[in-house]
Design a protein around this motif. Structure first.
Motif, short mmCIF file in Angstrom:
data_model
loop_
_atom_site.label_atom_id
_atom_site.label_comp_id
_atom_site.label_asym_id
_atom_site.label_seq_id
_atom_site.Cartn_x
_atom_site.Cartn_y
_atom_site.Cartn_z
N TYR A 51 0.83 -1.21 0.00
CA TYR A 51 0.00 0.00 0.00
C TYR A 51 0.86 1.26 0.00
O TYR A 51 0.62 2.19 -0.79
N LEU A 107 2.51 1.68 -3.35
CA LEU A 107 1.55 2.16 -4.35
C LEU A 107 1.31 3.65 -4.20
O LEU A 107 1.33 4.40 -5.19
N VAL A 108 1.08 4.10 -2.98
CA VAL A 108 0.83 5.53 -2.74
C VAL A 108 2.02 6.37 -3.16
O VAL A 108 1.87 7.44 -3.77
N LEU A 128 2.09 6.62 -6.92
CA LEU A 128 0.98 7.45 -7.41
C LEU A 128 1.21 8.93 -7.12
O LEU A 128 0.80 9.79 -7.90
N SER A 133 -1.60 2.89 -11.86
CA SER A 133 -2.97 2.93 -11.35
C SER A 133 -3.66 1.58 -11.47
O SER A 133 -4.58 1.27 -10.70
N ALA A 178 -3.59 -0.53 -8.37
CA ALA A 178 -4.40 -0.11 -7.22
C ALA A 178 -5.51 -1.12 -6.92
O ALA A 178 -5.90 -1.30 -5.76
N LEU A 183 -5.54 -2.67 -3.19
CA LEU A 183 -6.63 -2.25 -2.30
C LEU A 183 -7.51 -3.44 -1.92
O LEU A 183 -8.04 -3.49 -0.80
N PRO A 237 -5.38 6.80 -2.60
CA PRO A 237 -4.93 6.46 -3.97
C PRO A 237 -5.94 6.83 -5.04
O PRO A 237 -5.56 7.17 -6.17
N LEU A 275 -5.37 10.42 -5.95
CA LEU A 275 -4.11 10.55 -6.69
C LEU A 275 -4.27 10.07 -8.13
O LEU A 275 -3.72 10.67 -9.06
N ILE A 276 -5.01 8.98 -8.32
CA ILE A 276 -5.24 8.47 -9.68
C ILE A 276 -6.10 9.44 -10.48
O ILE A 276 -5.87 9.66 -11.68
#
Length: 356
Positions: free
Chosen positions: A71, A74-75, A78, A99, A102, A106, A137, A140-141
Motif C-alpha cells: 500500500y 503504491l501511494v 501514485l 494505477s 491499485a 486495495l 490512492p 491521486l489516480i
C-alpha cells in the motif's frame, strides 16, 4: 487429493485460455503483427505470474508487512505520477500504468482489514478508516485518469459492502451521498476536461452533440451492427480495415471482434467473461476463511466492472470510458494485473481443501 484439486481448477484455466487466444486473434486483426507479438509476450509473462500466485498460499502474503508495504509503495508511486501529471511509468523499453495495480493492492488491504473484525457489521471507525485508505490512492489516480479512479473506487466499495453495513450506516451513507453529490457535482463538472464533458453529453444527448464528439461511439455501433449474425470474417471487418474505427486495438477492441465474428462470436465472448466471474464468485463462496472470501470476491467484481463498463461504452448503454476490455484489448499493464487477480482467485480456489 492433488487430482481433485487439479480437476477443480481446470474450468477456470480453460476459460482463461480461450479468452487469451481470442485476444491474440483480435490484436492480430486490429493492430497487425506488432501488437500481436507484444500482446503474446505480455500474456506469456502474465501466465507465469498466474501460475506462481495460484500455487502460492494467499495466507502467506496477506500479512501486515506485505499489505502495508504494498500500500505504501503504491501511494508513493501514485504521488510521483500525480506530480509529473503522467499515467505511464516508462522504464526504458517497458512502460507500466501504476494505477492498474491499485485494484489488487486495495483488495488485499481491505481483505486483511475486514477479516480481522469479529462482528457481522462494520463499525464506524473501521468503515471510515478503510474508506480513507481507499480515497487516498483514488484521488491521486483521478489527477491523471478519472476513468481508472472511478473503477478503483467502485471495486473497493463493493468489497466494503460485502463486509456488512448496519442499517444506521446505510441511512447515513445515503444522506451523506446526496449532500456530497449536491455540493461537489457542479464544481466537479466545471473542472472536467472538454473531452470528458463531450463523452457525457454524447451519451445523454446523442442527437444534439457535434458529430466529432460522438464519432467514436457511432463508429463502434456501426462496426458491431455490421457484424450481423455470423460476422464478416477474420480480418475482413471493413470498419477496422479502412481505419474508420478509432482505438480499435484498445478501448474499442470488442467492436472489432463483433464486426468479424458477429452476434454468435460476441455472445461466446460474453459467456466466457460471465464464466470467469462465476468461477471467481464460486471461489469466494467456497473459501475456508474471510481473507479468501474477500480476496476472491474483490478480484471477481474488478473483472466484472471492467467488462461491463467497456462493453457498455461500446454498445452505448453507458458513457464511453478509457478502460481496456480484459485480454481482448491491447495493454501489458491490464493483462498483468488481471492475471494477478485471477492467480489470487485460483489460489483461494485451491486452498478451499486446506484447513490449516
Amino acid at each position: 487429493m492433488r487430482i481433485k484439486i487439479w480437476l477443480s481448477e481446470w474450468p477456470l484455466f480453460l476459460v482463461l485460455t480461450l479468452l487469451l487466444v481470442g485476444g491474440l486473434l483480435n490484436q492480430w486483426s486490429a493492430g497487425g503483427s506488432y501488437y500481436l507479438k507484444r500482446q503474446a509476450l505480455f500474456m506469456g509473462v502474465g501466465l507465469l505470474v498466474f501460475a506462481g500466485l495460484s500455487y502460492l498460499d494467499y495466507r502467506r502474503y496477506l500479512t501486515t508487512h506485505w499489505v502495508l508495504g504494498l500500500y505504501l509503495g503504491l501511494v508513493a508511486v501514485l504521488v510521483l505520477m500525480a506530480l509529473w501529471g503522467k499515467r505511464w511509468l516508462v522504464l526504458g523499453p517497458v512502460s507500466f500504468q501504476p494505477s492498474e495495480m491499485a485494484k489488487p493492492v486495495l483488495i488485499m488491504l481491505l481483505a486483511y482489514l475486514f477479516s480481522q473484525q469479529e462482528r457481522p457489521y462494520l463499525s464506524w471507525p473501521l468503515f471510515l478508516g478503510a474508506n480513507l485508505l481507499v480515497l487516498l490512492p483514488v484521488v491521486l489516480i483521478a489527477v491523471t485518469d478519472l476513468d481508472q479512479a472511478f473503477l478503483v473506487l467502485l471495486v473497493a466499495e463493493n468489497v466494503v459492502f460485502l463486509a456488512g453495513l448496519s442499517r444506521r450506516l446505510w441511512v447515513g451513507l445515503l444522506v451523506a451521498g446526496a449532500i456530497v453529490g449536491f455540493l461537489v457535482g457542479p464544481p466537479l463538472w466545471s473542472h472536467l476536461k472538454p473531452y470528458q464533458k463531450a463523452r457525457l453529453l454524447a451519451f445523454l444527448q446523442p442527437g444534439k452533440t457535434q458529430k466529432r464528439w460522438s464519432y467514436q461511439t457511432r463508429q463502434a455501433l456501426i462496426a458491431v451492427g455490421s457484424g450481423g449474425l455470423w460476422g464478416q470474417g477474420f480480418r475482413r471487418g471493413l470498419s477496422s480495415r479502412l481505419h474508420y474505427l478509432p482505438a480499435k486495438h484498445t478501448d474499442l477492441a470488442f467492436a472489432v471482434w463483433a464486426e468479424e465474428w458477429g452476434f454468435v462470436g460476441s455472445s461466446i465472448v460474453v459467456v466466457l467473461y460471465g464464466l470467469l466471474v462465476f468461477y471467481g464468485l464460486r471461489a469466494a463462496y467456497l473459501a475456508r476463511d474471510l481473507q479468501g472470501r474477500f480476496l476472491a470476491f474483490g478480484c471477481s467484481v474488478a473483472l466484472f466492472w471492467q467488462v461491463f463498463i467497456n462493453l457498455g461504452g461500446v454498445l452505448r448503454i453507458l458513457p464511453t470510458a478509457s478502460l481496456p476490455l480484459p485480454f481482448l484489448s491491447y495493454g501489458g499493464s491490464s493483462v498483468l494485473v488481471n492475471m494477478i487477480m485471477l492467480g489470487i482467485i485460483a489460489s483461494v480456489l485451491r486452498r478451499r481443501f486446506s484447513f490449516l
